[in-house]
Enzyme design. Structure first.
Site, PDB file in Angstrom:
ATOM      1  N   CYS A  44      35.972  41.389  40.349  1.00  0.00           N
ATOM      2  CA  CYS A  44      36.374  40.920  41.670  1.00  0.00           C
ATOM      3  C   CYS A  44      38.065  40.710  41.441  1.00  0.00           C
ATOM      4  CB  CYS A  44      35.853  39.634  42.153  1.00  0.00           C
ATOM      5  SG  CYS A  44      36.746  39.415  43.610  1.00  0.00           S
ATOM      6  N   CYS A  47      39.041  36.957  42.364  1.00  0.00           N
ATOM      7  CA  CYS A  47      38.719  35.771  41.575  1.00  0.00           C
ATOM      8  C   CYS A  47      38.415  36.017  40.143  1.00  0.00           C
ATOM      9  CB  CYS A  47      37.619  35.025  42.071  1.00  0.00           C
ATOM     10  SG  CYS A  47      35.869  35.584  42.215  1.00  0.00           S
ATOM     11  N   CYS A  92      31.791  39.070  47.578  1.00  0.00           N
ATOM     12  CA  CYS A  92      31.812  38.351  46.145  1.00  0.00           C
ATOM     13  C   CYS A  92      31.385  37.133  46.473  1.00  0.00           C
ATOM     14  CB  CYS A  92      33.353  38.277  45.650  1.00  0.00           C
ATOM     15  SG  CYS A  92      33.313  37.281  44.312  1.00  0.00           S
ATOM     16  N   CYS A  95      34.140  34.109  45.558  1.00  0.00           N
ATOM     17  CA  CYS A  95      35.145  33.627  46.458  1.00  0.00           C
ATOM     18  C   CYS A  95      35.152  34.215  48.018  1.00  0.00           C
ATOM     19  CB  CYS A  95      36.473  34.446  45.587  1.00  0.00           C
ATOM     20  SG  CYS A  95      36.535  36.310  45.960  1.00  0.00           S
ATOM     21  N   CYS A 115      28.993  50.796  48.104  1.00  0.00           N
ATOM     22  CA  CYS A 115      30.241  51.568  48.630  1.00  0.00           C
ATOM     23  C   CYS A 115      31.361  50.700  48.420  1.00  0.00           C
ATOM     24  CB  CYS A 115      29.819  52.072  49.721  1.00  0.00           C
ATOM     25  SG  CYS A 115      31.231  53.346  50.062  1.00  0.00           S
TER      26      CYS A 115
HETATM   27 ZN   LIG Z   1      35.637  37.002  44.184  1.00  0.00          ZN
END
Ligand SMILES: [Zn+2]
Length: 127
Positions: A44, A47, A92, A95, A115
């Site tokens: 990510c 984070c 995510c 976060c 995607c």
């Molecule tokens: Zn994240």
């Protein structure tokens, strides 16, 4: 994770902020991660949580980095009825940053196509 909008604005690039925090979508075919074929981990961009292993990445031809399976518990989904389309939004789990959408037209074994916006991901090659 309790970051304020101002925190995110400071820490992310304008492109990352637009996608991760404002549910934006990068233009198809613009992400360098489309052509990323090395072994490694996609994290990510907000984070740093590991989201997708490189061996779950495949070329969907959509112009966005695509994967058939996220890491266990790394992402969450919610239904997105914006723009008059019924889609499943992916974010995510840690976060809450918006990553992209998942569609039921992926390859085996999962049949899922995650995607993703490349700008919401950070690739870390395996050393
Ligand atoms: Zn994240």
């Amino acid at each position: 994770m309790s970051k304020t909008d101002d925190d995110w604005k400071r820490e992310l690039t304008p492109e990352q902020y637009q996608v991760l925090r404002k549910h934006g979508t990068e233009r198809a075919g613009t992400s360098p991660l489309n052509d990323e074929h090395r072994e490694g981990m996609f994290r990510c961009a907000g984070c740093g949580t590991p989201l997708f292993d490189s061996d779950t990445k495949y070329d969907s031809g959509s112009g966005w980095p695509s994967f058939f399976r996220p890491k266990d518990g790394a992402v969450e989904t919610s239904s997105d009825n914006s723009r008059f389309m019924r889609r499943t939004e992916v974010h995510c789990a840690k976060c809450g940053g918006h990553l992209g959408h998942v569609f039921p037209d992926g390859p085996k074994p999962t049949g899922d196509r995650y995607c993703m916006n490349g700008v919401a991901l950070k690739f870390e090659p395996k050393e």
